[in-house]
Design a protein around this motif. Structure first.
Motif, PDB file in Angstrom:
ATOM      1  N   UNK A 208       9.163  15.526   5.244  1.00 56.34           N
ATOM      2  CA  UNK A 208       9.795  14.442   5.584  1.00 56.34           C
ATOM      3  C   UNK A 208       9.451  13.885   7.178  1.00 56.34           C
ATOM      4  N   UNK A 209       9.066  14.817   7.775  1.00 55.73           N
ATOM      5  CA  UNK A 209       8.834  14.406   9.301  1.00 55.73           C
ATOM      6  C   UNK A 209       7.055  13.717   8.935  1.00 55.73           C
ATOM      7  N   UNK A 210       6.437  14.355   8.359  1.00 51.79           N
ATOM      8  CA  UNK A 210       4.891  13.658   8.295  1.00 51.79           C
ATOM      9  C   UNK A 210       5.137  12.441   7.626  1.00 51.79           C
ATOM     10  N   UNK A 211       6.253  12.317   6.437  1.00 51.95           N
ATOM     11  CA  UNK A 211       6.498  10.908   5.904  1.00 51.95           C
ATOM     12  C   UNK A 211       7.090   9.955   6.782  1.00 51.95           C
ATOM     13  N   UNK A 212       7.875  10.488   7.948  1.00 48.90           N
ATOM     14  CA  UNK A 212       8.208   9.459   8.878  1.00 48.90           C
ATOM     15  C   UNK A 212       7.163   8.840   9.898  1.00 48.90           C
ATOM     16  N   UNK A 213       6.396   9.677  10.275  1.00 47.34           N
ATOM     17  CA  UNK A 213       5.345   9.730  11.078  1.00 47.34           C
ATOM     18  C   UNK A 213       4.321   8.534  10.463  1.00 47.34           C
ATOM     19  N   UNK A 214       4.024   8.761   9.330  1.00 46.08           N
ATOM     20  CA  UNK A 214       2.946   7.973   8.313  1.00 46.08           C
ATOM     21  C   UNK A 214       3.823   6.435   8.285  1.00 46.08           C
ATOM     22  N   UNK A 215       4.964   6.383   8.298  1.00 41.37           N
ATOM     23  CA  UNK A 215       5.929   5.161   7.903  1.00 41.37           C
ATOM     24  C   UNK A 215       5.971   4.886   6.396  1.00 41.37           C
ATOM     25  N   UNK A 216       5.834   5.978   5.629  1.00 42.27           N
ATOM     26  CA  UNK A 216       5.944   5.690   4.181  1.00 42.27           C
ATOM     27  C   UNK A 216       7.240   5.277   3.605  1.00 42.27           C
ATOM     28  N   UNK A 217       8.455   5.587   4.451  1.00 40.11           N
ATOM     29  CA  UNK A 217       9.812   5.257   4.104  1.00 40.11           C
ATOM     30  C   UNK A 217      10.109   3.829   3.945  1.00 40.11           C
ATOM     31  N   UNK A 218       9.466   3.035   4.618  1.00 37.00           N
ATOM     32  CA  UNK A 218       9.495   1.589   4.636  1.00 37.00           C
ATOM     33  C   UNK A 218       9.080   0.895   3.317  1.00 37.00           C
ATOM     34  N   UNK A 219       8.576   1.783   2.306  1.00 35.90           N
ATOM     35  CA  UNK A 219       8.253   1.245   1.221  1.00 35.90           C
ATOM     36  C   UNK A 219       9.371   1.437   0.035  1.00 35.90           C
ATOM     37  N   UNK A 220      10.199   2.172   0.328  1.00 38.06           N
ATOM     38  CA  UNK A 220      11.292   2.278  -0.493  1.00 38.06           C
ATOM     39  C   UNK A 220      12.758   1.434  -0.224  1.00 38.06           C
ATOM     40  N   UNK A 221      13.278   0.649  -1.209  1.00 36.01           N
ATOM     41  CA  UNK A 221      14.391  -0.225  -1.138  1.00 36.01           C
ATOM     42  C   UNK A 221      15.556   0.402  -1.763  1.00 36.01           C
ATOM     43  N   UNK A 222      16.819  -0.039  -1.696  1.00 39.51           N
ATOM     44  CA  UNK A 222      18.057   0.327  -2.489  1.00 39.51           C
ATOM     45  C   UNK A 222      17.746  -0.060  -3.900  1.00 39.51           C
ATOM     46  N   UNK A 223      17.161  -1.106  -4.157  1.00 35.71           N
ATOM     47  CA  UNK A 223      16.820  -1.518  -5.401  1.00 35.71           C
ATOM     48  C   UNK A 223      16.162  -0.517  -6.109  1.00 35.71           C
ATOM     49  N   UNK A 224      15.028  -0.115  -5.598  1.00 36.66           N
ATOM     50  CA  UNK A 224      14.244   1.004  -6.156  1.00 36.66           C
ATOM     51  C   UNK A 224      14.550   2.084  -6.324  1.00 36.66           C
ATOM     52  N   UNK A 225      15.740   2.485  -5.526  1.00 39.39           N
ATOM     53  CA  UNK A 225      16.212   4.026  -5.725  1.00 39.39           C
ATOM     54  C   UNK A 225      17.404   3.899  -6.792  1.00 39.39           C
TER      55      UNK A 225
END
Length: 337
Positions: A208-225
């Motif tokens: 998850x650290x690597x994901x944060x550094x890469x900025x991939x979490x901006x791709x997920x929204x509450x609707x998608x979850x």
């Protein structure tokens, strides 16, 4: 309906990675420690698996083939069928994680616990979970290569080599050394259980650290979850139904059907997280999100089903299969496997 405390630890680790992700030298150290932790984790898996019990379990080969077919054939087919939900309901990365979820092996500890609670065939559950975990070391990366291909966040032939070196080689080393260290591991199984879980937390933090550094979490929204949760609920319901009534159609006894249902409808968090870390690299955080959600969902739903099975009128006349306490490497409570 229990909320696994370990899931709370996993969520806390995700939160820590979001607030304080490993960067630079810290990321290199965390990555190296995570690699070592994964290897040690599978070394312990190999040292715990009793070869004698595995050989004895082959007597129930029809049951084990059924569980393996559910885990590595039916689940992946359902995952492929869900491709039509992309991109309307699921993003590409979430679908990739969902498909990866369908490829990982079954659980051991929670399958045993729920089978025991429901008065099912506990020895069969032990062997079925063990066989699935062992097969998954080879089958899961091969299925990932065939079904995920380049969409697996950097998946390549090198990933297969990493799987062999980080997972299979330590597992085989544990099997070889079990003769000398098996007693020590049995005596200290509680302490080593904490090592198991700590290793997985380290893997989660690194991913998850690597994901944060890469900025991939901006791709997920509450609707998608929410869409992902709905899809996983349907997936779990379908597998629970198929394993129960499919076992009946195949002529299995009630206690065997219970083992098939609980071993054939689950996915292992403990095996899936390290594999995702190796296969997906910086994209592992999104890849394991569906698995983490599915894991908690399967615990909650199966706990209810197991309690209902235990109170079935048929259960009162079904003897609990004898199994020595020393042969069960866990207690009666489900674990985050």
């Amino acid at each position: 309906m229990p909320i696994d405390p370990y899931i709370l630890l996993l969520l806390g680790t995700v939160g820590l990675a979001a607030l304080l992700p490993a960067r630079g030298t810290g990321a290199d150290v965390a990555s190296g420690a995570s690699t070592a932790a994964i290897a040690f984790l599978f070394f312990l898996y190999g040292a715990r698996l009793s070869t004698r019990e595995a050989v004895e379990g082959l007597k129930h080969w029809r049951l084990h083939v059924t569980v393996l077919a559910c885990t590595f054939v039916v689940f992946p087919l359902l995952g492929l069928a869900a491709r039509g939900l992309e991109p309307v309901l699921l993003t590409h990365n979430l679908y990739t994680g969902l498909l990866f979820l369908t490829l990982v092996p079954s659980t051991i500890q929670s399958s045993i616990a729920f089978t025991s609670m429901a008065r099912g065939n506990v020895p069969a559950a032990i062997c079925a979970g063990s066989f699935s975990s062992l097969a998954g070391i080879v089958v899961t990366p091969l299925l990932a290569a065939a079904l995920l291909g380049s969409s697996g966040g950097g998946f390549s032939a090198d990933s297969l080599v990493k799987i062999v070196l980080q997972l299979l080689v330590p597992f085989l080393a544990g099997q070889v050394l079990r003769r000398w260290i098996g007693g020590f591991i049995t005596r200290h199984k509680k302490v080593l259980g904490y090592v198991d879980r700590g290793s997985i937390l380290l893997v989660v933090y690194t991913a998850f650290s690597e994901g944060m550094v890469q900025g991939i979490w901006h791709q997920v929204s509450a609707v998608r979850l929410a869409g992902l949760l709905a899809v996983e609920a349907v997936l779990l319901a379908v597998m629970l139904t198929l394993t129960w009534y499919g076992g009946k159609a195949l002529g299995f006894r009630r206690e065997d059907r219970i083992a098939i249902q609980f071993a054939g409808s689950k996915k292992s968090l403990a095996s899936g997280l390290p594999m995702a870390s190796v296969l997906f690299g910086a994209h592992a955080s999104l890849a394991v999100l569906p698995l983490m959600l599915f894991h908690q969902m399967q615990l909650m739903v199966c706990a209810v089903i197991a309690k209902r099975r235990a109170h079935d009128p048929e259960a009162a006349t079904t003897p609990v299969p004898p199994v020595a306490a020393s042969r069960i490497a866990v207690g009666t409570a489900p674990r985050s496997d």
